[in-house]
Design an enzyme around this catalytic site. Structure first.
Site, PDB file in Angstrom:
ATOM      1  N   ASP A 109       0.863  -1.183   0.000  1.00  0.00           N
ATOM      2  CA  ASP A 109       0.000   0.000   0.000  1.00  0.00           C
ATOM      3  C   ASP A 109       0.897   1.229   0.000  1.00  0.00           C
ATOM      4  OD1 ASP A 109      -2.438  -1.389   0.118  1.00  0.00           O
ATOM      5  OD2 ASP A 109      -2.395  -1.488   2.292  1.00  0.00           O
ATOM      6  N   ASP A 125      -7.111  -1.503  -4.607  1.00  0.00           N
ATOM      7  CA  ASP A 125      -8.149  -1.109  -3.648  1.00  0.00           C
ATOM      8  C   ASP A 125      -9.104  -0.085  -4.248  1.00  0.00           C
ATOM      9  OD1 ASP A 125      -6.997  -2.760  -1.709  1.00  0.00           O
ATOM     10  OD2 ASP A 125      -5.766  -1.131  -0.901  1.00  0.00           O
TER      11      ASP A 125
END
Length: 175
Positions: A109, A125
């Site tokens: 991330d 995401d």
């Protein structure tokens, strides 16, 4: 496959160019890159059961492929499910191939938008969340996987046989 490729390429660039767990302000506090590895789900929940997320992602991917092959004939549903599948495969790829190893790999991330939500996320995401909203909208407007639309209202509002045939011929009942 385009979403999967974009996600993995963005993660590669992040891993190669961003310092680990140090904020890089791209647009002030509007957009911050913050490289981290997430062993859990959203907000790092479930860090000790990463393998369950791997199974869940694989199951979701299989259901999407099954629906696409057997039931979807609507272009809108095909696009929404295809983009959702790309996002799911992006994070599943991390779970399967990244450290610490199969099936407990950590998801990369690196995108932080603190004004919007207190989370750090990635390209996959973004597609998962936006396409789940898209799926909800398709369900709310009554569009079925086969492209037909759910009839709303009383039976008296339904078009007669001739009107229905004209509507079908003009493509108004299918996506």
């Amino acid at each position: 496959m385009l979403v999967l490729a974009a996600d993995q390429f963005a993660k590669h660039l992040a891993l190669e160019n961003l310092p680990y767990q140090e904020p890089v302000h791209v647009l002030g506090d509007f957009l911050i890159f913050y490289l981290t590895r997430n062993p859990g789900a959203a907000f790092s929940l479930g860090e000790g059961v990463t393998w369950i997320f791997t199974i869940a992602l694989a199951a979701v991917a299989l259901v999407i492929v099954y629906l696409a092959v057997t039931r979807v004939s609507s272009r809108l549903w095909a696009v929404a499910l295809g983009l959702l599948l790309g996002g799911v495969l992006g994070n599943l790829t991390d779970r399967v191939l990244r450290e610490p190893g199969f099936p407990v790999g950590h998801v990369v991330d690196f995108i932080n938008t603190p004004w919007m939500m207190p989370a750090i996320y990635n390209v996959a995401d973004i597609f998962i969340v936006t396409m789940m909203i898209g799926v909800a909208l398709l369900v709310l407007v009554g569009l079925h996987l086969d492209g037909t639309r759910e009839r709303r209202g009383a039976e008296s509002d339904a078009p007669s046989g001739d009107e229905q045939s004209d509507a079908e011929a003009s493509g108004q009942t299918k996506d």
